[in-house]
Design an enzyme around this catalytic site. Structure first.
Site: not given
Ligand SMILES: *Cc1c(COP(=O)(O)O)cnc(C)c1O
Length: 379
Positions: A170, A98
């Site tokens: 994550d 990300y």
């Protein structure tokens, strides 16, 4: 309790004051003390707030952990994890990451003397080449963004254990409906609750879940000391979102599959990235560690033309052209001009972010409307 029941009841009990079934929004900064230091467990809302605590219990429950912590954003939650480290420590991180996480690591924490190695982790054995005495954290994002690679959490956890290094995952893309990293050996699960947990594109929030009490105490200390908490109103909204997570995820997965299958047959489409395809390079690991394959689908078009990709996303009517993901509505993004625009072309192309790549967050609308929308935009 099974997952669907936990999504609704996990960590929750009726409010002790009046028996409200939903935790009230305790919009207060402070709490009365009968004598100095004597109170009902709540003294100041940065440290504790009943609505936030209800959400934190729900986080812990759905991730099969013992302790949950809520933050003002996903990045604030990641920031708290990194504050477990000190100057000289090293982190091994997924390379297809990300963008905001990459920015936090390289533009903030590198300044504090923490060293990051960005590694393709699809072949887990690569990770060990970067482990040394200073390694303190392995950071895994799976499925990855936007290429939807899959990283073997269990095998990574074995490496982390062997070298006494923390493993953080994550879990934003998968959600605990699809995979529960703590059960696979991770130490910390992180969420951008902004996405699927909130689920309605109306809250920015982050969360952490751990099993270990010492680690929870350290993270709680950071949460309180650094102060990146979320407010009670947002906590309430995410609690409400979690109550339908299992239903929404089921439909996200069904629609994701329908869209991926449709795109794979389209004559103008070159590649479709979706872990549910048997020829996806990590399909077997996806099958082993995930319940289903999620609602994220990326694809490229033949000719790999930048302007044509932009025209395509402009033509979409049911899919909204926007950043973010995980809401009930379908979103489309063009990483080369949006999320990955700041990365030099040669760099982004190394991980597969080519000019024509389009990333879809498939929502829970009627799949036939979504397919018709792609059909007209591709036509
Ligand atoms: C959005 C996102 C984040 C950052 O979360 P914010 O809530 O936007 O701060 C981190 N990781 C992933 C995978 C994300 O999609």
């Amino acid at each position: 309790m099974k997952f669907n029941t936990k999504a609704i009841h996990g960590g929750q009990k009726p409010d002790p004051a009046y028996g409200a079934v939903m935790p009230p929004i305790y919009q207060t900064t402070t709490y009365v003390q009968t004598s100095p230091g004597e109170h009902k467990g709540y003294a100041y809302s940065r440290s504790h707030n009943p609505t936030r605590n209800a959400l934190e219990n729900a986080f812990a429950s759905i991730e099969n952990g013992n302790f949950g912590l809520a933050f003002g954003s996903g990045l604030a939650a990641i920031d708290a994890i990194l504050k477990l480290l000190k100057s000289g420590d090293e982190v091994i991180s997924t390379n297809d990451l990300y963008g905001g996480t990459y920015r936090l690591f390289t533009k903030i924490f590198e300044n504090f003397g923490i060293k990051f190695h960005f590694v393709g982790m699809e072949n887990v054995s690569t990770i060990e080449n970067y482990v040394n005495a200073n390694t303190k954290l392995i950071w895994v994002e799976t499925p990855t963004n936007p290429m939807l690679n899959i990283i073997d959490i269990k095998a990574t956890a074995a490496i982390a254990k062997k070298h006494n290094v923390l493993l953080a995952v994550d879990n934003t893309f998968a959600t605990p409906y699809l995979q529960q990293p703590l059960d696979l050996g991770a130490d910390i699960v992180m969420h951008s609750a902004t996405k699927y947990l909130g689920g309605h594109s109306d809250v920015v929030m982050g969360g952490l879940v751990v099993k270990d009490k010492d680690l929870a105490d350290k993270l709680y200390f950071i949460q309180n000391a650094s102060g990146a908490i979320c407010g009670p109103q947002d906590s309430f909204l995410v609690l409400r979102g979690i109550k339908t997570l299992h239903l929404r995820m089921q439909r996200h997965c069904e629609n994701g599959k329908a869209i991926a299958t449709y795109l794979a047959k389209h004559p103008k489409v070159e590649n479709v990235y979706w872990p549910g395809f048997e020829n996806h390079p990590n399909h077997d690991i996806a099958k082993a560690q995930m319940r289903d394959f999620g609602g994220m689908v990326s694809f490229t078009t033949k000719g790999n033309n930048y302007n044509e990709a932009i025209k395509l996303v402009e033509k979409l009517k049911v899919f909204t052209l926007a950043e973010s993901l995980g809401g009930v509505e379908s979103l489309a993004g063009h990483p080369a001009s949006m999320t990955h625009a700041s990365i030099p072309k040669e760099e982004r192309e190394k991980i597969g972010v080519v000019d024509s790549l389009i990333r879809l967050s498939v929502g829970i609308e009627d799949a036939s409307d979504l397919i018709a929308d792609l059909e007209q935009a591709l036509g």
